[in-house]
Design a protein around this motif. Structure first.
Motif, PDB file in Angstrom:
ATOM      1  N   ARG A 178      14.374  -2.408  -1.733  1.00  0.00           N
ATOM      2  CA  ARG A 178      13.215  -3.103  -1.177  1.00  0.00           C
ATOM      3  C   ARG A 178      13.544  -4.568  -0.888  1.00  0.00           C
ATOM      4  O   ARG A 178      13.130  -5.127   0.127  1.00  0.00           O
ATOM      5  CB  ARG A 178      12.038  -3.014  -2.151  1.00  0.00           C
ATOM      6  CG  ARG A 178      11.415  -1.633  -2.273  1.00  0.00           C
ATOM      7  CD  ARG A 178      10.517  -1.321  -1.081  1.00  0.00           C
ATOM      8  NE  ARG A 178       9.693  -0.150  -1.307  1.00  0.00           N
ATOM      9  CZ  ARG A 178       8.384  -0.103  -1.061  1.00  0.00           C
ATOM     10  NH1 ARG A 178       7.754  -1.170  -0.598  1.00  0.00           N
ATOM     11  NH2 ARG A 178       7.694   1.010  -1.271  1.00  0.00           N
ATOM     12  N   PRO A 193      13.869   2.211 -11.318  1.00  0.00           N
ATOM     13  CA  PRO A 193      13.194   1.104 -10.642  1.00  0.00           C
ATOM     14  C   PRO A 193      14.144  -0.008 -10.212  1.00  0.00           C
ATOM     15  O   PRO A 193      13.864  -0.710  -9.232  1.00  0.00           O
ATOM     16  CB  PRO A 193      12.193   0.599 -11.696  1.00  0.00           C
ATOM     17  CG  PRO A 193      12.771   1.026 -13.003  1.00  0.00           C
ATOM     18  CD  PRO A 193      13.464   2.332 -12.732  1.00  0.00           C
ATOM     19  N   GLU A 215       0.016   3.320  -6.691  1.00  0.00           N
ATOM     20  CA  GLU A 215       0.612   3.122  -5.373  1.00  0.00           C
ATOM     21  C   GLU A 215       1.662   2.013  -5.419  1.00  0.00           C
ATOM     22  O   GLU A 215       1.429   0.931  -5.952  1.00  0.00           O
ATOM     23  CB  GLU A 215      -0.472   2.762  -4.362  1.00  0.00           C
ATOM     24  CG  GLU A 215       0.051   2.593  -2.944  1.00  0.00           C
ATOM     25  CD  GLU A 215      -1.055   2.265  -1.963  1.00  0.00           C
ATOM     26  OE1 GLU A 215      -0.738   2.046  -0.777  1.00  0.00           O
ATOM     27  OE2 GLU A 215      -2.232   2.225  -2.390  1.00  0.00           O
ATOM     28  N   VAL A 216       2.835   2.301  -4.842  1.00  0.00           N
ATOM     29  CA  VAL A 216       3.946   1.351  -4.871  1.00  0.00           C
ATOM     30  C   VAL A 216       3.736   0.267  -3.816  1.00  0.00           C
ATOM     31  O   VAL A 216       3.419   0.559  -2.661  1.00  0.00           O
ATOM     32  CB  VAL A 216       5.289   2.064  -4.628  1.00  0.00           C
ATOM     33  CG1 VAL A 216       6.439   1.058  -4.544  1.00  0.00           C
ATOM     34  CG2 VAL A 216       5.560   3.073  -5.735  1.00  0.00           C
ATOM     35  N   ARG A 217       3.884  -0.963  -4.231  1.00  0.00           N
ATOM     36  CA  ARG A 217       3.838  -2.090  -3.296  1.00  0.00           C
ATOM     37  C   ARG A 217       4.896  -3.107  -3.721  1.00  0.00           C
ATOM     38  O   ARG A 217       5.301  -3.164  -4.887  1.00  0.00           O
ATOM     39  CB  ARG A 217       2.451  -2.741  -3.232  1.00  0.00           C
ATOM     40  CG  ARG A 217       1.963  -3.341  -4.529  1.00  0.00           C
ATOM     41  CD  ARG A 217       0.520  -3.824  -4.414  1.00  0.00           C
ATOM     42  NE  ARG A 217       0.037  -4.388  -5.668  1.00  0.00           N
ATOM     43  CZ  ARG A 217       0.141  -5.663  -6.011  1.00  0.00           C
ATOM     44  NH1 ARG A 217       0.717  -6.528  -5.173  1.00  0.00           N
ATOM     45  NH2 ARG A 217      -0.323  -6.096  -7.167  1.00  0.00           N
ATOM     46  N   LEU A 225       8.321  -5.545  -7.698  1.00  0.00           N
ATOM     47  CA  LEU A 225       7.892  -4.207  -7.304  1.00  0.00           C
ATOM     48  C   LEU A 225       6.769  -3.779  -8.240  1.00  0.00           C
ATOM     49  O   LEU A 225       6.934  -3.827  -9.471  1.00  0.00           O
ATOM     50  CB  LEU A 225       9.064  -3.232  -7.404  1.00  0.00           C
ATOM     51  CG  LEU A 225       8.806  -1.791  -6.958  1.00  0.00           C
ATOM     52  CD1 LEU A 225       8.618  -1.724  -5.442  1.00  0.00           C
ATOM     53  CD2 LEU A 225       9.970  -0.885  -7.386  1.00  0.00           C
ATOM     54  N   TYR A 226       5.641  -3.390  -7.672  1.00  0.00           N
ATOM     55  CA  TYR A 226       4.466  -2.982  -8.451  1.00  0.00           C
ATOM     56  C   TYR A 226       4.194  -1.493  -8.224  1.00  0.00           C
ATOM     57  O   TYR A 226       4.446  -0.956  -7.142  1.00  0.00           O
ATOM     58  CB  TYR A 226       3.224  -3.759  -8.022  1.00  0.00           C
ATOM     59  CG  TYR A 226       3.254  -5.240  -8.299  1.00  0.00           C
ATOM     60  CD1 TYR A 226       2.742  -5.756  -9.494  1.00  0.00           C
ATOM     61  CD2 TYR A 226       3.754  -6.135  -7.357  1.00  0.00           C
ATOM     62  CE1 TYR A 226       2.731  -7.127  -9.737  1.00  0.00           C
ATOM     63  CE2 TYR A 226       3.753  -7.502  -7.588  1.00  0.00           C
ATOM     64  CZ  TYR A 226       3.237  -7.988  -8.782  1.00  0.00           C
ATOM     65  OH  TYR A 226       3.234  -9.341  -9.024  1.00  0.00           O
ATOM     66  N   ALA A 227       3.648  -0.848  -9.244  1.00  0.00           N
ATOM     67  CA  ALA A 227       3.035   0.473  -9.105  1.00  0.00           C
ATOM     68  C   ALA A 227       1.576   0.287  -9.490  1.00  0.00           C
ATOM     69  O   ALA A 227       1.259   0.102 -10.670  1.00  0.00           O
ATOM     70  CB  ALA A 227       3.714   1.492 -10.003  1.00  0.00           C
ATOM     71  N   GLY A 272       4.626   6.615  -7.579  1.00  0.00           N
ATOM     72  CA  GLY A 272       3.358   6.366  -6.903  1.00  0.00           C
ATOM     73  C   GLY A 272       2.272   7.311  -7.365  1.00  0.00           C
ATOM     74  O   GLY A 272       1.108   6.914  -7.516  1.00  0.00           O
ATOM     75  N   GLU A 330      10.457   7.241  -5.882  1.00  0.00           N
ATOM     76  CA  GLU A 330       9.435   6.273  -5.489  1.00  0.00           C
ATOM     77  C   GLU A 330       8.110   6.985  -5.248  1.00  0.00           C
ATOM     78  O   GLU A 330       7.044   6.475  -5.630  1.00  0.00           O
ATOM     79  CB  GLU A 330       9.890   5.509  -4.247  1.00  0.00           C
ATOM     80  CG  GLU A 330       8.965   4.356  -3.882  1.00  0.00           C
ATOM     81  CD  GLU A 330       9.552   3.466  -2.814  1.00  0.00           C
ATOM     82  OE1 GLU A 330       8.851   3.246  -1.796  1.00  0.00           O
ATOM     83  OE2 GLU A 330      10.690   2.997  -2.980  1.00  0.00           O
ATOM     84  N   TYR A 383      12.560   6.402 -13.528  1.00  0.00           N
ATOM     85  CA  TYR A 383      12.247   6.344 -12.097  1.00  0.00           C
ATOM     86  C   TYR A 383      13.309   5.566 -11.310  1.00  0.00           C
ATOM     87  O   TYR A 383      13.170   5.411 -10.095  1.00  0.00           O
ATOM     88  CB  TYR A 383      10.888   5.682 -11.871  1.00  0.00           C
ATOM     89  CG  TYR A 383       9.704   6.474 -12.390  1.00  0.00           C
ATOM     90  CD1 TYR A 383       9.242   7.607 -11.722  1.00  0.00           C
ATOM     91  CD2 TYR A 383       9.033   6.066 -13.545  1.00  0.00           C
ATOM     92  CE1 TYR A 383       8.148   8.316 -12.188  1.00  0.00           C
ATOM     93  CE2 TYR A 383       7.926   6.774 -14.022  1.00  0.00           C
ATOM     94  CZ  TYR A 383       7.499   7.901 -13.336  1.00  0.00           C
ATOM     95  OH  TYR A 383       6.404   8.604 -13.806  1.00  0.00           O
TER      96      TYR A 383
END
Length: 370
Positions: free
Chosen positions: A274, A267, A172-174, A232-234, A167, A163, A265
Motif C-alpha cells: 500500500r 499486515p 473495512e480496510v483503508r 493501514l486500518y481495518a 476486511g 486483505e 493476516y
C-alpha cells in the motif's frame, strides 16, 4: 580546496541551498538521509554532530555530515539509524580523504551505508553490500502492482486474499499515506519496541533520544525531507504502520511494525504494498528498502543498489586501535548475515533470548506511551 567545519545548526541559508542543489543534481544523492534536515535532527540530540563544508572559489560545493568523539574518531552521522551515507557534492567535485579527515580533526571515519559512487572513499571500503530498492514505475507497461503480479503471482494472490479476509473479520480496510496523528506514531514505536524485544534485537526506542528524534522528524515537512507516517486500518483499528523520511523523489523504508495479534493476516506485507502504491501517486519514483537480507525485500525489490562499509583513516594510533576493535565485530556479523545456514540459527537464538527477556521482565511502561 578549502574545508570549514560547522555544527549543523550553524549552517546558513546559503549552505542549505547549495546542499539541496547538490542533491537535485545527482540521483544518487536524492535519498532523504542525505538531506541537511536529517543532519539537523541528529544535531539536536548528538553533541558531536558536525558538517564539513567543501569550498571551491569561495562557494560551498560539498557537505559531509559526521559525528566526532572526544578521542577524534568519527562516524557517518546517524550511524546505526541512517540507511544512506555520503559526502554530498556538486558534479565533478573530488577530495583527498586524508586532507578531509585532517580538517575534521578525525583519525578515522566509519561508515556502513556509503553510496558506492564515492570514489575517493573506494580504497577504504572493506565490503560492498546489496541495498534493495523498488522502482515505483518499473520497466515495461503498467505500474509496480502489475509488475509484482507478474513476478510473484502467488504472493500477490495470497496478499489480496488476506486483505479481503481481514476486511471481513475486523473491518473495512483503508490506508492513510500521510497520517498526521502523533498518537499513531507513538503506537508504531510501541509495536516496534515490542518486536525488537521479541526477536532479541536492540530496542532502539528504549533510547529516549531516538524517540525524541523520531518525533521531531515526524514534524519536518520540507521539499527535500518530510517525515511520512503511513497507517493501514481495518475499520477504526490500526493494523500496521510505517514511518520513514522522503525527499522529492525517494521514500526510505525505515520503521515498519504491525499489531502482533493480527500477524496471520501478513499486515506488514500489506503495509509495504500500500505504501509503495501511494508513494507513486505522491511523486515518489524510488522506495529504498535499506541494506539487509530479508525475504520480503527479495519479493518486493525491482533491483539493487550497492552501499559500502569500511573505515577511512589517516596515520594515527587511535585509528589503528579503533579499526582493530571494530573490524572483527563487523566481519563476524557480516559472515553470519551472508550465510543462511548461520543466519537462521542465530535468528532463532535471538528470538529465544527475546522471549526469555520478555517473560522475565514483563512489559515495562515505555517512554513512548501516550
Amino acid at each position: 580546496m578549502d574545508i570549514t567545519i560547522h555544527r549543523p545548526e550553524e549552517l546558513t541559508e546559503t549552505h542549505l541551498g547549495a546542499w539541496h542543489r547538490a542533491m537535485d543534481e545527482s540521483p544518487e544523492y536524492a535519498n532523504p538521509f542525505l538531506a541537511p534536515e536529517f543532519a539537523l535532527g541528529i544535531g539536536r540530540h548528538r553533541g558531536g554532530a558536525r558538517v564539513a563544508v567543501l569550498h571551491e572559489a569561495g562557494r560551498p560545493v560539498g557537505f559531509l555530515p559526521y559525528e566526532r568523539t572526544a578521542l577524534g574518531t568519527g562516524r557517518a552521522i546517524g550511524l546505526g539509524l541512517s540507511d544512506c551515507q555520503a559526502l554530498v557534492h556538486r558534479p565533478g567535485v573530488s577530495w583527498d580523504v586524508r586532507e578531509l579527515l585532517r580538517a575534521c580533526g578525525l583519525s578515522v571515519f566509519e561508515f556502513d551505508h556509503l553510496v558506492a559512487e564515492q570514489r575517493p572513499f573506494a580504497g577504504h571500503m572493506t565490503g560492498l553490500f546489496a541495498s534493495p530498492v523498488i522502482d515505483v514505475k518499473p520497466p515495461g507497461d503498467g505500474g509496480y502492482a502489475q509488475w509484482l503480479r507478474g513476478a510473484y503471482p502467488g504472493l500477490a494472490r495470497t496478499t489480496l486474499k488476506k486483505e479481503r479476509r481481514i476486511g471481513r473479520d475486523v473491518g473495512e480496510v483503508r490506508f492513510v499515506f500521510d497520517e498526521r496523528d502523533p498518537r499513531m506514531l507513538r503506537r508504531l514505536m510501541r509495536w516496534k519496541s515490542a518486536q525488537y524485544r521479541r526477536t532479541g534485537r536492540m530496542d532502539r526506542f528504549a533510547r529516549p533520544w531516538i524517540v525524541d528524534l523520531t518525533e521531531h522528524l515526524f514534524r519536518v515537512r520540507e521539499e527535500h525531507f518530510t517525515g511520512v507516517l503511513s497507517v493501514l486500518y481495518a475499520g477504526d483499528r490500526p493494523v500496521a504502520a510505517h514511518f520513514g523520511p522522503r525527499s522529492s523523489t525517494v521514500l526510505a523504508a525505515w520503521f515498519t511494525a504491525y499489531d502482533p495479534d493480527l500477524h496471520y493476516y501478513s499486515p506488514g506485507l500489506m503495509m509495504h504494498l500500500r505504501t509503495t502504491e501511494a508513494a507513486g501517486r505522491h511523486g515518489v519514483t524510488l522506495v529504498d528498502l535499506g541494506r539487509g537480507d530479508k525475504e520480503y525485500k527479495d519479493w518486493l525489490k525491482t533491483r539493487e543498489l550497492r552501499v559500502g562499509e569500511g573505515f577511512a583513516t589517516r596515520p594515527h594510533p587511535v585509528a589503528a586501535a579503533h579499526r582493530l576493535w571494530r573490524r572483527p565485530v563487523r566481519g563476524l556479523r557480516n559472515t553470519v548475515l551472508a550465510h543462511p545456514r548461520l543466519r537462521a540459527p542465530a535468528d532463532r537464538l535471538l528470538r529465544t533470548a527475546g522471549t526469555l527477556r520478555t517473560s522475565r521482565h514483563g512489559r515495562p511502561e515505555r517512554r513512548t506511551a501516550p
